[in-house]
Scaffold this motif. Structure first.
Motif, PDB file in Angstrom:
ATOM      1  N   LYS A   1      42.862  39.356  34.610  1.00 17.25           N
ATOM      2  CA  LYS A   1      44.048  38.857  33.919  1.00 17.25           C
ATOM      3  C   LYS A   1      43.820  38.810  32.410  1.00 17.25           C
ATOM      4  CE  LYS A   1      46.023  36.097  37.659  1.00 17.25           C
ATOM      5  NZ  LYS A   1      46.476  34.743  38.092  1.00 17.25           N
ATOM      6  N   ILE A   2      42.618  38.385  31.998  1.00 14.10           N
ATOM      7  CA  ILE A   2      42.304  38.329  30.570  1.00 14.10           C
ATOM      8  C   ILE A   2      42.284  39.729  29.972  1.00 14.10           C
ATOM      9  CG2 ILE A   2      40.529  37.718  28.881  1.00 14.10           C
ATOM     10  CD1 ILE A   2      39.689  35.432  30.705  1.00 14.10           C
ATOM     11  N   GLU A   3      41.602  40.660  30.668  1.00 10.52           N
ATOM     12  CA  GLU A   3      41.522  42.024  30.164  1.00 10.52           C
ATOM     13  C   GLU A   3      42.903  42.661  30.055  1.00 10.52           C
ATOM     14  OE1 GLU A   3      39.561  46.387  31.289  1.00 10.52           O
ATOM     15  OE2 GLU A   3      38.856  44.563  32.307  1.00 10.52           O
ATOM     16  N   ASN A   4      43.736  42.486  31.082  1.00 12.58           N
ATOM     17  CA  ASN A   4      45.070  43.086  31.054  1.00 12.58           C
ATOM     18  C   ASN A   4      45.952  42.447  29.997  1.00 12.58           C
ATOM     19  OD1 ASN A   4      45.752  45.181  33.351  1.00 12.58           O
ATOM     20  ND2 ASN A   4      44.256  43.760  34.193  1.00 12.58           N
ATOM     21  N   THR A   5      45.763  41.158  29.748  1.00 13.68           N
ATOM     22  CA  THR A   5      46.519  40.501  28.677  1.00 13.68           C
ATOM     23  C   THR A   5      46.153  41.099  27.329  1.00 13.68           C
ATOM     24  OG1 THR A   5      46.649  38.422  29.914  1.00 13.68           O
ATOM     25  CG2 THR A   5      46.978  38.307  27.527  1.00 13.68           C
ATOM     26  N   ILE A   6      44.840  41.331  27.109  1.00 10.63           N
ATOM     27  CA  ILE A   6      44.382  41.932  25.854  1.00 10.63           C
ATOM     28  C   ILE A   6      44.963  43.327  25.677  1.00 10.63           C
ATOM     29  CG2 ILE A   6      42.351  42.815  24.620  1.00 10.63           C
ATOM     30  CD1 ILE A   6      40.765  40.495  25.873  1.00 10.63           C
ATOM     31  N   HIS A   7      44.936  44.130  26.747  1.00 15.10           N
ATOM     32  CA  HIS A   7      45.478  45.485  26.660  1.00 15.10           C
ATOM     33  C   HIS A   7      46.990  45.470  26.444  1.00 15.10           C
ATOM     34  CE1 HIS A   7      41.690  47.262  27.436  1.00 15.10           C
ATOM     35  NE2 HIS A   7      41.622  46.953  28.714  1.00 15.10           N
ATOM     36  N   THR A   8      47.680  44.539  27.106  1.00 17.84           N
ATOM     37  CA  THR A   8      49.136  44.448  26.954  1.00 17.84           C
ATOM     38  C   THR A   8      49.513  44.070  25.531  1.00 17.84           C
ATOM     39  OG1 THR A   8      49.401  43.801  29.275  1.00 17.84           O
ATOM     40  CG2 THR A   8      51.235  43.325  27.788  1.00 17.84           C
ATOM     41  N   VAL A   9      48.828  43.062  24.981  1.00 18.77           N
ATOM     42  CA  VAL A   9      49.089  42.652  23.595  1.00 18.77           C
ATOM     43  C   VAL A   9      48.777  43.802  22.636  1.00 18.77           C
ATOM     44  CG1 VAL A   9      48.369  41.096  21.742  1.00 18.77           C
ATOM     45  CG2 VAL A   9      48.707  40.207  24.054  1.00 18.77           C
TER      46      VAL A   9
END
Length: 381
Positions: free
Chosen positions: A354-362
């Motif tokens: 979830k953290i990694e995908n949040t970083i990529h999404t942002v």
């Protein structure tokens, strides 16, 4: 209508570059036996779609500004959810097995998700897109050098001083082939070879003159002269240089020359891309010097319209640009995903999906915002 056709050509070129990038991911994934759900050319609603026997979907979508290669469970979130479901099912089965006799059933092994594959395999797949672009840049460089040749300067005018004496002993029509014994090649242009010279410095030019090869020593001087422009007006010149004007002409170089310099030329283009990004961080270049997709397509169309040779020049440059850019450790790009995979490899366990995908999404939203702003600024100017 002609402008529209050049814009369409630029759009096709950009789409081809992106398809090459995604093909790099796809081919590496197939070789390493990754589960691939879909390979798509374009985004948005599907126009054409075909499902293969192994479950892969090959599709053509409406918006021709990209494409993607979708791996099974690439984000890691699907895999985490599946693991939770499997744990719940296992607990239920374990409870039932405690009171019921065991039954043997044969089930097909589940497909491994992207995040379940070994880190070194994922890194290969991730970098393969950018490497495919760089490999295509080498091929495009070979085609460019072979088809266009090498740009050599031809003396168009030799300026004279106030007493009527030429500043240097060159003649109109001289074709410059080398500087201090270093030949002008696809890798080293005339401007590259004379760059860095100061007032008073001398070099030896090897020129073709009336069918013969002649060496001429020229010195960089303070030039003050007059030259007549195409519209008949007279321009006053005052600069430090060699005292002659040149016109770039392309000369056929041959297959051997193209083969020898296609790789170094691609490295040269890649270095230009990296140095441009470096100048952004050092303040030597403004972010407004960059272009978004719309600005890039417009620039490509304008260059192609001005001279057909520019099309072949653009191909290796855009390919190397796309390859290098995607390998940079910027969130949402392949380079940042490689960084996360390396960290996982070192730690022995992945970062929270979830953290990694949040970083990529942002990161993706920021990139989209930047390119929209860049295109808007270019439109206003």
């Amino acid at each position: 209508m002609k402008t529209f056709l050049y814009i369409l050509l630029a759009l096709v070129i950009l789409l081809v570059m992106i398809v090459i990038h995604e093909l790099g991911h796809y081919i590496a994934g197939k070789i390493l036996k990754f589960k691939i759900n879909e390979f798509s050319v374009g985004f948005g609603p599907k126009l054409l779609s075909k499902k293969k026997k192994n479950g892969e979907v090959i599709s053509l979508r409406l918006i021709p500004l990209g494409g993607f290669c979708a791996f099974e469970g690439e984000s890691g979130l699907e895999n985490a959810a599946t693991n939770r479901q499997n744990a719940e099912v296992f607990e239920e089965v374990a409870d039932e097995a405690a009171v019921q006799p065991l039954e043997t059933t044969e089930t097909a092994p589940p497909s491994r998700s992207f995040t379940e594959e070994k880190p070194w395999k994922r890194i290969i797949v991730l970098v393969s897109g950018g490497l495919a672009n760089l490999l295509s840049a080498v091929i495009f460089s070979f085609i460019f050098i072979l088809a266009i040749g090498v740009a050599v300067p031809t003396v168009e005018a030799a300026y004279v001083d106030e007493t009527g004496v030429v500043y240097n002993a060159v003649q109109k029509g001289d074709v410059i082939r080398a500087v201090d014994g270093r030949k002008i090649t696809a890798m080293h242009s005339y401007d590259d070879l004379v760059k860095g010279l100061s007032l008073g410095d001398s070099v030896t030019l090897t020129v073709e003159r009336n069918g013969e090869t002649v060496d001429v020593v020229v010195t960089k001087k303070q030039i003050k002269a007059e030259t007549e422009k195409e519209d008949g007006t007279v321009e006053q010149l005052d600069y430090v240089g060699f005292g002659f004007a040149t016109l770039q002409q392309y000369r056929y170089a041959g297959v051997g020359h193209a083969f020898t310099y296609c790789v170094p030329y691609t490295f040269k283009l890649s270095w230009l891309v990296l140095s441009s990004f470096g100048q952004l961080f050092t303040g030597k270049a403004a972010i407004t010097d960059l272009s978004g997709p719309a600005g890039t397509i417009t620039m490509m169309a304008d260059l192609a319209k001005s001279n057909w040779r520019n099309i072949l020049i653009l191909l290796p440059f855009i390919a190397s640009n796309l390859g290098i850019f995607n390998l940079l450790p910027i969130p949402a790009l392949d380079g940042s995903k490689v960084v996360f995979t390396v960290v996982e490899w070192i730690r022995g366990k992945p970062i929270n999906p979830k953290i990694e995908n949040t970083i990529h999404t942002v990161g993706l939203l920021l990139l989209l915002g930047v390119v929209v702003i860049l295109d808007f600024i270019r439109f206003l100017t």
